[in-house]
Design a protein around this motif. Sequence first.
Motif, short mmCIF file in Angstrom:
data_model
loop_
_atom_site.label_atom_id
_atom_site.label_comp_id
_atom_site.label_asym_id
_atom_site.label_seq_id
_atom_site.Cartn_x
_atom_site.Cartn_y
_atom_site.Cartn_z
N SER A 183 -37.50 -55.52 -16.68
CA SER A 183 -36.34 -55.42 -17.56
C SER A 183 -35.53 -56.70 -17.42
N ALA A 193 -34.44 -58.66 -26.67
CA ALA A 193 -33.48 -57.61 -26.32
C ALA A 193 -33.12 -56.78 -27.55
N ILE A 250 -32.00 -53.27 -25.88
CA ILE A 250 -31.22 -53.60 -24.68
C ILE A 250 -29.88 -54.18 -25.13
N ALA A 301 -25.71 -54.23 -20.42
CA ALA A 301 -27.15 -54.28 -20.10
C ALA A 301 -27.39 -53.96 -18.64
N GLY A 349 -32.19 -46.21 -17.66
CA GLY A 349 -33.32 -46.63 -18.49
C GLY A 349 -34.55 -45.75 -18.33
N VAL A 360 -36.00 -49.71 -20.55
CA VAL A 360 -35.08 -49.88 -21.69
C VAL A 360 -34.17 -48.66 -21.79
N PRO A 361 -33.10 -48.78 -22.57
CA PRO A 361 -32.23 -47.61 -22.77
C PRO A 361 -33.01 -46.41 -23.26
#
Length: 299
Positions: free
Chosen positions: A87, A98, A103, A110, A117, A292-293
């Motif tokens: 990440s 991103a 992101i 972030a 994540g 990632v989110p």
Amino acid sequence: MKQAVLIYNPSSGKELASDYKDRVVEVVSSMGYEVQVNETTGPKDATRFAEQACKDTIDFVIGMGGDGTINEIVNGLAEQNHRPLFSFVPLGTVNDFARALGIPLNAEEAIEALKVGKEQHADIGKIGDSYFMNIVAIGEIASKVADTSVESKTRLGPLAYLLEGTKAILQDNEVQMKITHDEGEWSGGLTLVLTALTNSVGGFEKLAPDAEVDDGFLHLFIVHESGIPGFLRVGSKLLQGRIAEDDGVEYIKTKKVHIETSEELFCNVDGDEGTCTPVEIQVLPKHLRVLVPEKLENN
């Protein structure tokens, strides 16, 4: 204890990376990792650090810097026998990767997003012996954009790329190209060819609206329109997310493309000057494991 490596470029983000470094270490440590910190001091340092992390079977690699730094890290991770979870905290001018991954572009957000994540697979591209995350552009416009100075990018952001590209449009220089892809072949005079992995290029997030970070395809745009009126029309379609519908653009989904040009051209790879034509480009499907989110999780 699990092991993590932070690779950061101290000159990124108007030299704010050093200010964020301790917060990244704090957050990643709270996630159960012992964190090693590596600071880049020159070209390809980030690649070497990432390669070493793979050799050491590190569990998690975190990057912090602009698109160039993140590209170097990806080049260090690509096609290694052990590829850590990856990440990054974006600190660049455009941050296309991103944007595509969802992101946050704000560094503090972030960093916080690392804690919540989820793992997502992401494709990367291979061009010659190197790798990319977003796009390869070939043509006079791409060459001009690659020449954009660091000072201009810092001062103007994405507008700097637009200004350099406009200069090339005014010159209207076509190059004869032969493009071979999964669906066949295209030959003719061109000013621009785009081979994209994601929906974001140069900060514009509507180049290929249907592109997914893990769809296993290259999204090829052959722009055979020339002249200012034609490019204004194509540009308008781009902003609407409808560039593939323009009569001056051929859009092809492919897993591999070979491009030959009548004169040697540098490729613009993820915003920087890369290898020269002729080139072979291919997709490496679901090659990276990226944190990632959570909202991006779709597997």
